[in-house]
Scaffold this active site. Structure first.
Site, PDB file in Angstrom:
ATOM      1  N   ILE A   1      13.646   0.732   7.071  1.00 18.14           N
ATOM      2  CA  ILE A   1      13.286   2.051   7.902  1.00 18.14           C
ATOM      3  C   ILE A   1      13.785   2.350   9.238  1.00 18.14           C
TER       4      ILE A   1
ATOM      5  N   LYS B   1      -1.603  -4.451   4.728  1.00 18.59           N
ATOM      6  CA  LYS B   1      -1.639  -3.665   5.646  1.00 18.59           C
ATOM      7  C   LYS B   1      -2.347  -2.541   6.255  1.00 18.59           C
TER       8      LYS B   1
ATOM      9  N   TYR C   1       9.872  -2.824 -15.229  1.00 16.44           N
ATOM     10  CA  TYR C   1       7.849  -3.728 -15.063  1.00 16.44           C
ATOM     11  C   TYR C   1       7.788  -2.612 -16.789  1.00 16.44           C
TER      12      TYR C   1
ATOM     13  N   LEU D   1      14.321 -10.968  12.147  1.00 20.20           N
ATOM     14  CA  LEU D   1      15.844 -11.658  11.127  1.00 20.20           C
ATOM     15  C   LEU D   1      15.054 -11.927  10.276  1.00 20.20           C
TER      16      LEU D   1
ATOM     17  N   PRO E   1      15.286  -4.154 -14.892  1.00 23.71           N
ATOM     18  CA  PRO E   1      13.843  -5.152 -15.260  1.00 23.71           C
ATOM     19  C   PRO E   1      12.893  -3.908 -15.141  1.00 23.71           C
TER      20      PRO E   1
ATOM     21  N   THR F   1       1.580   2.852   4.997  1.00 26.60           N
ATOM     22  CA  THR F   1       1.818   3.002   3.878  1.00 26.60           C
ATOM     23  C   THR F   1       0.514   3.965   3.533  1.00 26.60           C
ATOM     24  N   ASP F   2       1.181   4.631   2.635  1.00 28.49           N
ATOM     25  CA  ASP F   2      -0.443   5.401   0.765  1.00 28.49           C
ATOM     26  C   ASP F   2      -0.672   3.876   0.108  1.00 28.49           C
ATOM     27  N   GLU F   3       0.775   2.507   0.507  1.00 24.46           N
ATOM     28  CA  GLU F   3      -0.074   1.876  -0.835  1.00 24.46           C
ATOM     29  C   GLU F   3      -1.713   1.751  -0.127  1.00 24.46           C
TER      30      GLU F   3
ATOM     31  N   HIS G   1      -0.674  -3.637 -11.538  1.00 24.51           N
ATOM     32  CA  HIS G   1       0.078  -2.533 -10.726  1.00 24.51           C
ATOM     33  C   HIS G   1      -0.360  -1.229 -10.170  1.00 24.51           C
TER      34      HIS G   1
ATOM     35  N   LYS H   1       1.743  -7.789 -11.440  1.00 25.08           N
ATOM     36  CA  LYS H   1      -0.026  -8.111 -12.006  1.00 25.08           C
ATOM     37  C   LYS H   1      -0.678  -7.299 -10.398  1.00 25.08           C
TER      38      LYS H   1
ATOM     39  N   TYR I   1      -0.483  -7.782  -0.043  1.00 26.26           N
ATOM     40  CA  TYR I   1       0.273  -6.612   0.321  1.00 26.26           C
ATOM     41  C   TYR I   1      -0.207  -5.223   1.022  1.00 26.26           C
TER      42      TYR I   1
HETATM   43  P1  NAD Z   1      12.262  -4.157   5.715  1.00 27.31           P
HETATM   44  O1  NAD Z   1      11.530  -5.512   5.106  1.00 27.31           O
HETATM   45  O2  NAD Z   1      13.119  -3.515   4.751  1.00 27.31           O
HETATM   46  O3  NAD Z   1      11.850  -4.429   7.122  1.00 27.31           O
HETATM   47  C1  NAD Z   1      10.833  -5.017   7.999  1.00 27.31           C
HETATM   48  C2  NAD Z   1      11.463  -5.700   9.312  1.00 27.31           C
HETATM   49  O4  NAD Z   1      10.984  -6.454   9.965  1.00 27.31           O
HETATM   50  C3  NAD Z   1      13.236  -6.573   8.351  1.00 27.31           C
HETATM   51  O5  NAD Z   1      13.803  -6.295   9.981  1.00 27.31           O
HETATM   52  C4  NAD Z   1      12.449  -8.258   9.057  1.00 27.31           C
HETATM   53  O6  NAD Z   1      13.294  -9.297   9.589  1.00 27.31           O
HETATM   54  C5  NAD Z   1      11.389  -7.848  10.376  1.00 27.31           C
HETATM   55  N1  NAD Z   1      10.248  -8.871  10.158  1.00 27.31           N
HETATM   56  C6  NAD Z   1       9.677  -9.021   9.695  1.00 27.31           C
HETATM   57  N2  NAD Z   1       8.442  -9.942   9.558  1.00 27.31           N
HETATM   58  C7  NAD Z   1       9.115 -10.124  10.780  1.00 27.31           C
HETATM   59  C8  NAD Z   1       8.206 -10.515  12.037  1.00 27.31           C
HETATM   60  N3  NAD Z   1       7.268 -11.601  12.234  1.00 27.31           N
HETATM   61  N4  NAD Z   1       8.661 -10.927  13.336  1.00 27.31           N
HETATM   62  C9  NAD Z   1       9.641  -9.459  13.617  1.00 27.31           C
HETATM   63  N5  NAD Z   1      10.278  -9.034  12.366  1.00 27.31           N
HETATM   64  C10 NAD Z   1       9.964  -9.420  11.988  1.00 27.31           C
HETATM   65  O7  NAD Z   1      11.102  -2.772   5.707  1.00 27.31           O
HETATM   66  P2  NAD Z   1      10.836  -1.302   5.161  1.00 27.31           P
HETATM   67  O8  NAD Z   1      10.404  -1.239   4.129  1.00 27.31           O
HETATM   68  O9  NAD Z   1      11.796  -1.127   6.372  1.00 27.31           O
HETATM   69  O10 NAD Z   1       9.486  -1.212   6.088  1.00 27.31           O
HETATM   70  C11 NAD Z   1       9.139  -0.820   8.186  1.00 27.31           C
HETATM   71  C12 NAD Z   1       7.779  -0.127   7.904  1.00 27.31           C
HETATM   72  O11 NAD Z   1       7.928   0.890   7.122  1.00 27.31           O
HETATM   73  C13 NAD Z   1       6.489  -1.631   7.173  1.00 27.31           C
HETATM   74  O12 NAD Z   1       6.171  -1.460   7.991  1.00 27.31           O
HETATM   75  C14 NAD Z   1       6.061  -0.945   5.971  1.00 27.31           C
HETATM   76  O13 NAD Z   1       5.104  -1.494   5.923  1.00 27.31           O
HETATM   77  C15 NAD Z   1       6.592   0.679   6.040  1.00 27.31           C
HETATM   78  N6  NAD Z   1       6.827   1.468   4.788  1.00 27.31           N
HETATM   79  C16 NAD Z   1       7.433   0.853   4.192  1.00 27.31           C
HETATM   80  C17 NAD Z   1       7.682   2.087   2.969  1.00 27.31           C
HETATM   81  C18 NAD Z   1       8.824   1.759   2.029  1.00 27.31           C
HETATM   82  O14 NAD Z   1       8.755   2.362   1.452  1.00 27.31           O
HETATM   83  N7  NAD Z   1      10.063   0.883   2.019  1.00 27.31           N
HETATM   84  C19 NAD Z   1       6.916   3.278   3.064  1.00 27.31           C
HETATM   85  C20 NAD Z   1       5.904   3.640   3.552  1.00 27.31           C
HETATM   86  C21 NAD Z   1       5.533   2.387   4.622  1.00 27.31           C
HETATM   87  O1  TDX Z   2      12.631  -4.511 -10.561  1.00 28.11           O
HETATM   88  C1  TDX Z   2      11.195  -3.507 -10.388  1.00 28.11           C
HETATM   89  N1  TDX Z   2      10.999  -3.036 -11.413  1.00 28.11           N
HETATM   90  C2  TDX Z   2      10.680  -2.044 -11.637  1.00 28.11           C
HETATM   91  O2  TDX Z   2       9.261  -1.880 -12.615  1.00 28.11           O
HETATM   92  C3  TDX Z   2      11.310  -3.499  -9.315  1.00 28.11           C
HETATM   93  C4  TDX Z   2      11.174  -4.039  -7.931  1.00 28.11           C
HETATM   94  C5  TDX Z   2       9.631  -2.581  -9.073  1.00 28.11           C
HETATM   95  N2  TDX Z   2       9.436  -1.972 -10.395  1.00 28.11           N
HETATM   96  C6  TDX Z   2       8.550  -0.470 -10.092  1.00 28.11           C
HETATM   97  C7  TDX Z   2       7.510  -1.304  -9.076  1.00 28.11           C
HETATM   98  C8  TDX Z   2       6.645   0.109  -8.749  1.00 28.11           C
HETATM   99  O3  TDX Z   2       6.190   1.188  -9.894  1.00 28.11           O
HETATM  100  O4  TDX Z   2       8.748   0.531  -9.344  1.00 28.11           O
HETATM  101  C9  TDX Z   2       8.135   0.989  -8.298  1.00 28.11           C
HETATM  102  C10 TDX Z   2       8.687   0.644  -6.795  1.00 28.11           C
HETATM  103  O5  TDX Z   2       8.247  -0.612  -6.893  1.00 28.11           O
HETATM  104  P1  TDX Z   2       8.968  -0.947  -5.054  1.00 28.11           P
HETATM  105  O6  TDX Z   2      10.502  -0.657  -5.321  1.00 28.11           O
HETATM  106  O7  TDX Z   2       8.776  -2.967  -5.296  1.00 28.11           O
HETATM  107  O8  TDX Z   2       8.100  -0.185  -4.418  1.00 28.11           O
HETATM  108  P2  TDX Z   2       6.280  -0.341  -4.906  1.00 28.11           P
HETATM  109  O9  TDX Z   2       6.044  -1.228  -4.943  1.00 28.11           O
HETATM  110  O10 TDX Z   2       6.328   0.789  -4.815  1.00 28.11           O
HETATM  111  O11 TDX Z   2       6.621  -0.530  -2.741  1.00 28.11           O
HETATM  112  C11 TDX Z   2       7.027   0.469  -1.578  1.00 28.11           C
HETATM  113  O12 TDX Z   2       6.462   1.548  -1.016  1.00 28.11           O
HETATM  114  C12 TDX Z   2       5.485   1.568   0.203  1.00 28.11           C
HETATM  115  C13 TDX Z   2       7.425  -0.135  -0.130  1.00 28.11           C
HETATM  116  O13 TDX Z   2       7.907  -1.946  -0.839  1.00 28.11           O
HETATM  117  C14 TDX Z   2       6.255  -0.571   0.478  1.00 28.11           C
HETATM  118  O14 TDX Z   2       6.995  -1.155   1.686  1.00 28.11           O
HETATM  119  C15 TDX Z   2       5.560   0.953   1.134  1.00 28.11           C
HETATM  120  O15 TDX Z   2       4.363   0.656   1.576  1.00 28.11           O
END
Ligand code: NAD
Ligand code: TDX
Length: 333
Positions: A12, A153, A206, A39, A204, A125-127, A275, A273, A149
């Site tokens: 993001i 957050k 879940y 990184l 896979p 995050t919504d979580e 979930h 776990k 996680y």
């Molecule tokens: P991501 O895992 O793709 O990216 C995280 C980045 O942070 C990576 O580039 C990693 O190298 C860097 N990072 C991790 N630990 C670090 C540290 N100690 N110091 C410096 N850099 C570090 O994650 P994302 O999916 O892009 O999520 C970004 C943000 O948005 C997160 O805070 C996540 O909680 C939040 N978020 C994600 C989602 C989603 O669906 N992916 C939804 C809502 C909120």
């Molecule tokens: O292999 C899989 N099989 C499966 O059934 C994986 C990786 C996931 N799942 C399920 C678990 C969840 O119900 O799919 C759903 C989505 O899983 P993820 O992509 O791991 O996302 P989720 O756990 O919902 O969390 C994501 O949304 C909120 C992001 O990873 C978080 O960073 C964000 O805060």
């Protein structure tokens, strides 16, 4: 204008940085960006226009007090994305989640305070709300995170709020639903399933596959973050939702269809776990106060995302096979 972006080499954060440098955010067309990113396995330099003249990239840890204190001065704003972000990894080992997500956030906020950084957006995050069977969460809903996680957050979200309340830091918090789009690490559901299908590897799924997530295109999330940065009120929290609710089985069927495969590719595997059953956000506040509305229609966004992975095997093969995560392996991928 100079913006410090943490975690800007991730999924993001890099979308936000690329859009900003391309002039996609009004008033920020000439902004300079500093990215700090450790990184980790999730960060990737190839996600960024590395030699862009308005981008400075610093490889470093947000938990390093000396580094962030040196880096913060001279920035007008910080957008804080950096985090350990994958739920399954937090079930294997939580310490890095607490270190980075909680300790790193506190360290950055201290540096912003002492450097006089004027504006901060903390990306949550919504979580943090837990799981909801019916209806949707408003920003006033109590926090009840379930995974390490989500708990880390929630802790960082509260630390961020405390720096507004105690120190008067001009800070806004956003809480978004599940994102999808290009450059997402193939440990997450959509890119994992798409890339498995492209490699002829089973999916896979879940448990019973009936868990529900609300999917929002990363471009809509980043636009909402920019709205929060420019128009959000200090000390306020904004849910970013308005995506599309889908069961995991429903998403899987859409992906099978888009790739031209059938349900024989699905493997039901042990459930995650603890979930969470369902996430759903009420995003009335950001719509009414900041004029937010998602723009990317889900069917189009998903089809474009699948096409992006089809067109960019070099990107995801390097990421997936270099860092073949323990999580994916234990899931039998
Ligand atoms: P991501 O895992 O793709 O990216 C995280 C980045 O942070 C990576 O580039 C990693 O190298 C860097 N990072 C991790 N630990 C670090 C540290 N100690 N110091 C410096 N850099 C570090 O994650 P994302 O999916 O892009 O999520 C970004 C943000 O948005 C997160 O805070 C996540 O909680 C939040 N978020 C994600 C989602 C989603 O669906 N992916 C939804 C809502 C909120
Ligand atoms: O292999 C899989 N099989 C499966 O059934 C994986 C990786 C996931 N799942 C399920 C678990 C969840 O119900 O799919 C759903 C989505 O899983 P993820 O992509 O791991 O996302 P989720 O756990 O919902 O969390 C994501 O949304 C909120 C992001 O990873 C978080 O960073 C964000 O805060």
């Amino acid at each position: 204008m100079k913006v410090l972006v943490t975690g800007g080499a991730g999924f993001i954060g890099s979308h936000y940085v690329r859009t900003l440098l391309e002039g996609g955010y009004e008033g920020y067309e000439s902004a300079h960006v500093t990215v700090i990113d450790k990184l980790t396995y999730a960060g990737n330099r190839d996600n960024l226009p590395y030699s862009h003249p308005r981008l400075e990239f610093v490889q470093g840890d947000i938990c390093d007090p000396r580094l962030v204190r040196e880096l913060a001065p001279g920035h007008d704003a910080m957008v804080h994305f950096a985090a350990e972000s994958h739920v399954d990894r937090s079930l294997e080992s939580a310490s890095e989640f607490v270190r980075t997500n909680v300790g790193g956030t506190q360290n950055l906020l201290d540096a912003c305070l002492s450097a006089g950084v004027e504006r901060v957006v903390h990306v949550s995050t919504d979580e943090v709300y837990g799981s909801i069977e019916k209806g949707s969460w408003t920003e006033e809903w109590p926090l009840a995170p379930n995974s390490p996680y989500a708990a880390s957050k929630a802790a960082s979200d509260l630390i961020a709020r405390s720096y507004w309340r105690t120190h008067g830091l001009d800070l806004t918090i956003t809480r978004c639903s599940n994102n999808y789009g290009p450059y997402q690490h193939p440990e997450k559901l959509i890119p994992l399933f798409v890339t498995n299908l492209l490699e002829g590897v089973p999916l896979p799924l879940y448990g019973d596959g009936l868990n529900i997530r609300e999917w929002l295109h990363v471009d809509d999330h980043c636009r909402a973050i920019q709205l929060a940065l420019t128009k959000g009120r200090a000390g306020e929290i904004y849910n970013i939702g308005g995506g599309n609710e889908q069961t995991n089985r429903g998403i899987t069927d859409l992906l099978l269809d888009l790739v031209g495969a059938d349900s024989s590719m699905i493997r039901r595997v042990a459930d995650r776990k603890g979930h969470d059953l369902r996430y759903a956000l009420d995003e009335t506040k950001i719509r009414e106060e900041l004029g937010y509305a998602p723009r990317v229609p889900f069917a189009q966004g998903l089809a474009d995302t699948v096409a992006w992975y089809q067109d960019n095997p070099g990107w995801w093969k390097a990421v997936k096979h270099r860092h073949a995560g323990a999580v994916a392996e234990t899931a039998g991928v």
